[in-house]
Write a protein that holds these residues in place. Structure first.
Motif, PDB file in Angstrom:
ATOM      1  N   PHE A 245     -50.004  19.331 -10.040  1.00 12.90           N
ATOM      2  CA  PHE A 245     -48.711  18.783  -9.620  1.00 12.90           C
ATOM      3  C   PHE A 245     -48.791  17.269  -9.413  1.00 12.90           C
ATOM      4  N   GLU A 246     -49.979  16.750  -9.090  1.00 12.63           N
ATOM      5  CA  GLU A 246     -50.104  15.314  -8.860  1.00 12.63           C
ATOM      6  C   GLU A 246     -49.702  14.508 -10.091  1.00 12.63           C
ATOM      7  N   GLN A 247     -49.904  15.059 -11.278  1.00  6.86           N
ATOM      8  CA  GLN A 247     -49.538  14.359 -12.512  1.00  6.86           C
ATOM      9  C   GLN A 247     -48.022  14.285 -12.705  1.00  6.86           C
ATOM     10  N   LEU A 248     -47.285  15.085 -11.931  1.00 11.13           N
ATOM     11  CA  LEU A 248     -45.819  15.104 -12.058  1.00 11.13           C
ATOM     12  C   LEU A 248     -45.137  14.200 -11.043  1.00 11.13           C
ATOM     13  N   ALA A 249     -45.866  13.485 -10.251  1.00 13.36           N
ATOM     14  CA  ALA A 249     -45.272  12.621  -9.224  1.00 13.36           C
ATOM     15  C   ALA A 249     -44.313  11.618  -9.872  1.00 13.36           C
ATOM     16  N   GLY A 250     -43.075  11.601  -9.371  1.00 13.80           N
ATOM     17  CA  GLY A 250     -42.056  10.692  -9.880  1.00 13.80           C
ATOM     18  C   GLY A 250     -41.470  11.117 -11.209  1.00 13.80           C
ATOM     19  N   ARG A 251     -41.880  12.270 -11.724  1.00 17.27           N
ATOM     20  CA  ARG A 251     -41.378  12.732 -13.012  1.00 17.27           C
ATOM     21  C   ARG A 251     -40.403  13.900 -12.821  1.00 17.27           C
ATOM     22  N   ARG A 252     -39.697  14.228 -13.912  1.00 16.50           N
ATOM     23  CA  ARG A 252     -38.665  15.267 -13.856  1.00 16.50           C
ATOM     24  C   ARG A 252     -39.255  16.607 -14.293  1.00 16.50           C
ATOM     25  N   LEU A 253     -39.211  17.582 -13.407  1.00 20.28           N
ATOM     26  CA  LEU A 253     -39.664  18.944 -13.670  1.00 20.28           C
ATOM     27  C   LEU A 253     -38.439  19.842 -13.766  1.00 20.28           C
ATOM     28  N   VAL A 254     -38.278  20.563 -14.867  1.00 24.52           N
ATOM     29  CA  VAL A 254     -37.112  21.426 -15.061  1.00 24.52           C
ATOM     30  C   VAL A 254     -37.530  22.883 -14.859  1.00 24.52           C
ATOM     31  N   LEU A 255     -36.746  23.609 -14.041  1.00 24.33           N
ATOM     32  CA  LEU A 255     -37.033  25.007 -13.717  1.00 24.33           C
ATOM     33  C   LEU A 255     -35.750  25.827 -13.757  1.00 24.33           C
ATOM     34  N   PRO A 256     -35.818  27.122 -14.103  1.00 28.95           N
ATOM     35  CA  PRO A 256     -34.656  27.985 -13.937  1.00 28.95           C
ATOM     36  C   PRO A 256     -34.231  28.021 -12.470  1.00 28.95           C
ATOM     37  N   ALA A 257     -32.938  28.068 -12.223  1.00 25.05           N
ATOM     38  CA  ALA A 257     -32.418  28.024 -10.854  1.00 25.05           C
ATOM     39  C   ALA A 257     -33.067  29.091  -9.980  1.00 25.05           C
ATOM     40  N   ARG A 258     -33.432  28.711  -8.775  1.00 20.64           N
ATOM     41  CA  ARG A 258     -34.036  29.583  -7.767  1.00 20.64           C
ATOM     42  C   ARG A 258     -35.372  30.155  -8.252  1.00 20.64           C
ATOM     43  N   HIS A 259     -36.125  29.325  -8.933  1.00 16.30           N
ATOM     44  CA  HIS A 259     -37.461  29.696  -9.400  1.00 16.30           C
ATOM     45  C   HIS A 259     -38.348  30.025  -8.191  1.00 16.30           C
ATOM     46  N   ALA A 260     -39.303  30.918  -8.398  1.00 15.12           N
ATOM     47  CA  ALA A 260     -40.148  31.368  -7.290  1.00 15.12           C
ATOM     48  C   ALA A 260     -40.975  30.240  -6.680  1.00 15.12           C
ATOM     49  N   LEU A 261     -41.298  29.210  -7.454  1.00 15.65           N
ATOM     50  CA  LEU A 261     -42.123  28.108  -6.944  1.00 15.65           C
ATOM     51  C   LEU A 261     -41.297  26.915  -6.465  1.00 15.65           C
ATOM     52  N   GLU A 262     -39.972  26.964  -6.615  1.00 15.84           N
ATOM     53  CA  GLU A 262     -39.152  25.787  -6.340  1.00 15.84           C
ATOM     54  C   GLU A 262     -39.281  25.312  -4.892  1.00 15.84           C
ATOM     55  N   ASP A 263     -39.157  26.233  -3.938  1.00 17.25           N
ATOM     56  CA  ASP A 263     -39.225  25.827  -2.523  1.00 17.25           C
ATOM     57  C   ASP A 263     -40.591  25.223  -2.178  1.00 17.25           C
ATOM     58  N   THR A 264     -41.650  25.817  -2.707  1.00 19.04           N
ATOM     59  CA  THR A 264     -43.001  25.308  -2.437  1.00 19.04           C
ATOM     60  C   THR A 264     -43.178  23.902  -2.992  1.00 19.04           C
ATOM     61  N   ILE A 265     -42.682  23.678  -4.201  1.00 16.61           N
ATOM     62  CA  ILE A 265     -42.836  22.356  -4.820  1.00 16.61           C
ATOM     63  C   ILE A 265     -42.035  21.313  -4.044  1.00 16.61           C
ATOM     64  N   ARG A 266     -40.814  21.673  -3.647  1.00 11.06           N
ATOM     65  CA  ARG A 266     -39.985  20.708  -2.892  1.00 11.06           C
ATOM     66  C   ARG A 266     -40.654  20.348  -1.559  1.00 11.06           C
ATOM     67  N   ARG A 267     -41.308  21.324  -0.950  1.00 12.62           N
ATOM     68  CA  ARG A 267     -41.929  21.080   0.357  1.00 12.62           C
ATOM     69  C   ARG A 267     -43.229  20.289   0.225  1.00 12.62           C
TER      70      ARG A 267
END
Length: 457
Positions: free
Chosen positions: A160-182
């Protein structure tokens, strides 16, 4: 002597290698048949009295199903198939529960159906904290990791460190979305409906990467995309998600999964998932050995052709039966399509006899198809005599002139006059020959009454 010493052993060796090649093919066929054969000798799971009573009161369970090859998808005949469907079939054989699939069109849509109670379970939802609020999860029966998917011309994604400041696209309410945002607030998350949309945005460069199940990531040609590393510490277990408030159903499913023979579960997973994950590159020695096996197998098959030639007729018959089945499927689809039309529709032959009609026609004239098929309109009492005679004469005139007719008119039915929009058109065979009339009508009076329209007649 020369034959005994050299040619005979060589021929035997060729035939043996050919048989070995055939055995490899037969293994795949056995795996494909295993799922169907295994359900014939299934031991029912032992259920408590209240669980048996629950099944009697709730014999069917609604499954919110999202197309997710190879786990769950609709085949070319519209039937649900895949690894998870095979698991549900096994649970049916063990418990008597019947599962009815209702298609969902995105993860968000599926979650809303479960949350509202429109569906009871799902087979493709990963666990997340948000979902635990309104879903319970069964025991796991497998799983796979998550992988990063980025562009082929970009550096391989490993964290995930390589994605800092970049745009990650996920299907809505993806299982990992809350974890990544936090845990990684610097990552810009963009939500879409499906994985296909997510891949398209990465391909176009509008997003830097997406995250998919490692099995699903290998199902489609990557093209400009590239599969990266596994998401560390994250695992997508295969569970059955059950909406809250159904503890008895959850207990029944868990008992069935606990009693699921491990060997059979491995065989089902092998049937669907073998060969999906990329295999390590073979060594030169292994490649040479495999090529040699293919060559020897080909020689063995060539030697056996004379023994299997008499099977050709059986193959032709099989193809003919398959073609007849396809034709039957097409006719069934056409019949279902005409039955789904809300307005009465009928088909008549060159003499005005009824060939077929839809349900709306039967309901409008209070008849059944088997009562009126092959009959003229004037031979029945479905309409007043004057109306039937007038329409029959119009049909015969159209068959002579081959002209279509579209008219808004007032017709006398058995239950009174009706204002209708009537249409009848000639139809032809593939070789251009006239075959009869296709027609129907729209009951304008009924439409006005249903809509509450006070317009003048």
């Amino acid at each position: 002597m020369l034959f005994d010493r050299g040619l005979k052993p060589a021929l035997v060796g060729v035939l043996l290698c050919g048989l070995l090649g055939l055995m490899r093919c037969s293994v795949a066929a056995q795996l494909a048949l295993h799922g169907d054969a295994a359900t014939h000798n299934v031991q029912p799971v032992e259920l408590a009295a209240h669980e048996r009573e629950w099944i009697r009161d709730n014999p069917t369970v609604t499954v919110a199903s999202l197309q997710y090859p190879l786990y769950l998808f609709q085949d070319e005949h519209g039937q649900w198939s895949g690894l998870n469907n095979d698991v549900l079939k096994r649970v049916t054989a063990m418990t008597g529960l019947q599962f009815v699939h209702q298609e969902s069109f995105s993860t968000d849509h599926m979650l809303e159906r479960l949350k509202s109670g429109a569906a009871d379970i799902s087979t493709t939802l990963a666990i997340s904290e948000e979902r635990k609020a309104f879903l319970d999860y069964s025991h796991a029966f497998g799983g796979a990791g998550w992988v990063f998917v980025g562009r082929a011309d970009a550096p391989r994604l490993e964290s995930f460190e390589q994605l800092a400041g970049r745009r990650l696209v996920l299907p809505a309410r993806h299982a990992l979305e809350d974890t990544i945002r936090r845990d990684f607030p610097s990552i810009v998350i963009h939500s879409v409906k499906t994985y296909a949309e997510a891949r398209a945005l990465v391909e176009s460069g509008e997003a830097y990467a997406t995250i998919e199940n490692e099995i699903g990531a290998q199902l489609y040609p990557l093209g400009p995309l590239k599969v990266g590393g596994l998401v560390e510490g994250k695992w997508e277990a295969d569970n059955l998600a059950v909406r809250k408030g159904m503890p008895v159903l959850l207990g029944i499913l868990n008992k069935a999964l606990e009693a699921f023979p491990p060997a059979e579960l491995r065989a089902i997973r092998l049937k669907w998932l073998e060969g999906v994950a990329p295999a390590p590159a073979p060594t030169i020695g292994r490649q040479l050995l495999e090529w040699a096996c293919w060559v020897m197998g080909g020689l063995g098959l060539f030697g056996l052709l004379s023994l299997v030639w008499n099977r050709r007729l059986r193959a032709v018959i099989k193809l003919r039966l398959a073609a007849e089945k396809d034709l039957g499927d097409q006719l069934a689809f056409q019949h279902a399509l005409i039955d789904a039309l809300p307005d009465p529709v009928f088909v008549r032959d060159l003499h005005g006899r009824l060939i077929t009609c839809n349900r709306s026609y039967e309901e409008a004239l209070s008849v059944r198809l088997d009562q009126v098929i092959g009959r003229l309109l004037i031979e029945l009492d479905t309409l007043p005599e004057a109306t039937a005679l007038m329409l029959h004469e119009e049909f015969m005139l159209q068959l002579r002139t081959r002209k279509s007719r579209f008219s808004k008119r007032r017709l006398q039915f058995n239950n009174g006059p009706r204002e209708v929009y009537q249409w009848t058109v000639p139809f032809y065979s593939a070789d251009g020959k006239l075959r009869g009339l296709l027609g129907g009508w729209t009951d304008i009076s009924q439409r006005r009454a249903e809509s509450g329209c006070q317009c003048p007649q």
